[in-house]
Design an enzyme around this catalytic site. Structure first.
Site, PDB file in Angstrom:
ATOM      1  N   GLY A  11      41.040  37.552  30.647  1.00 32.82           N
ATOM      2  CA  GLY A  11      41.861  37.922  31.796  1.00 32.82           C
ATOM      3  C   GLY A  11      41.357  39.239  32.362  1.00 32.82           C
ATOM      4  O   GLY A  11      40.166  39.534  32.301  1.00 32.82           O
ATOM      5  N   CYS A  12      42.256  40.035  32.857  1.00 34.59           N
ATOM      6  CA  CYS A  12      41.878  41.327  33.439  1.00 34.59           C
ATOM      7  C   CYS A  12      41.111  42.156  32.428  1.00 34.59           C
ATOM      8  O   CYS A  12      41.610  42.455  31.349  1.00 34.59           O
ATOM      9  CB  CYS A  12      43.122  42.079  33.888  1.00 34.59           C
ATOM     10  SG  CYS A  12      42.753  43.725  34.507  1.00 34.59           S
TER      11      CYS A  12
END
Length: 177
Positions: A11-12
């Site tokens: 993800g981020c």
């Protein structure tokens, strides 16, 4: 001393540095882009979802001090491995999870760790995180490196607001990394 690289998409990428950073045996953790088809992509291009890249971290580590298996354990404890559409508040291919192996031993260890997690019963849904061969890793822009240190307030608000912190607490609280 045995220096290796490990690459994870979770993800981020801002949220994937801190769990690995500053551990004994970890030499460096950088954020960047991998798995795509565009050379030298920028953050803006990756976010537009047309380069095929994942946001990822690449960890340089001494495997005699900090084994790859331990990196895998930390990785699994930072993500929702059952979500095929991204992670938490971030949606799209660039925010999907993946383990990128750099050699056959890493591939085997990653597959075994994924199998153990699937068999653990911790998650009701299937584990969808793919295990892929590592490809070119493009280091991200300077302002993304060690974001949690450079922008601690925004990082904290983001990691809580995205749902990541709550998910980790509800699925891993009490487990040791």
């Amino acid at each position: 001393m045995s220096i290796e690289k490990a690459t994870f998409a979770g993800g981020c990428f801002w949220c994937m540095v801190k769990p690995f950073h500053e551990q004994e045996g970890i030499i460096d953790v950088v954020v960047g882009y991998t798995g795509g088809h565009t050379e030298n992509p920028t953050y803006k291009e990756v976010c537009q979802e047309n380069t095929g890249h994942y946001e990822a971290v690449q960890i340089t580590f001494d495997s005699t001090i900090y084994p790859y298996e331990k990196l895998l354990q930390i990785f699994w404890q930072q993500i929702d491995p059952t979500d095929p559409g991204g992670q938490f508040g971030d949606r799209g291919h660039s925010y999907q999870t993946a383990i990128f192996y750099h050699n056959q031993e890493q591939k085997e260890q990653a597959e075994l760790s994924k199998q153990k997690l699937a068999e653990s019963g911790r998650f009701a849904k299937p584990i969808v995180t793919p295990i892929l061969a590592a490809s070119t890793f493009y280091i991200g822009e300077d302002y993304h490196q060690e974001y949690y240190k450079k922008n601690p307030t925004h990082y904290s608000l983001y990691s809580v607001g995205s749902g990541r912190v709550g998910f980790i607490k509800s699925h891993w609280e009490g487990d040791k990394k």
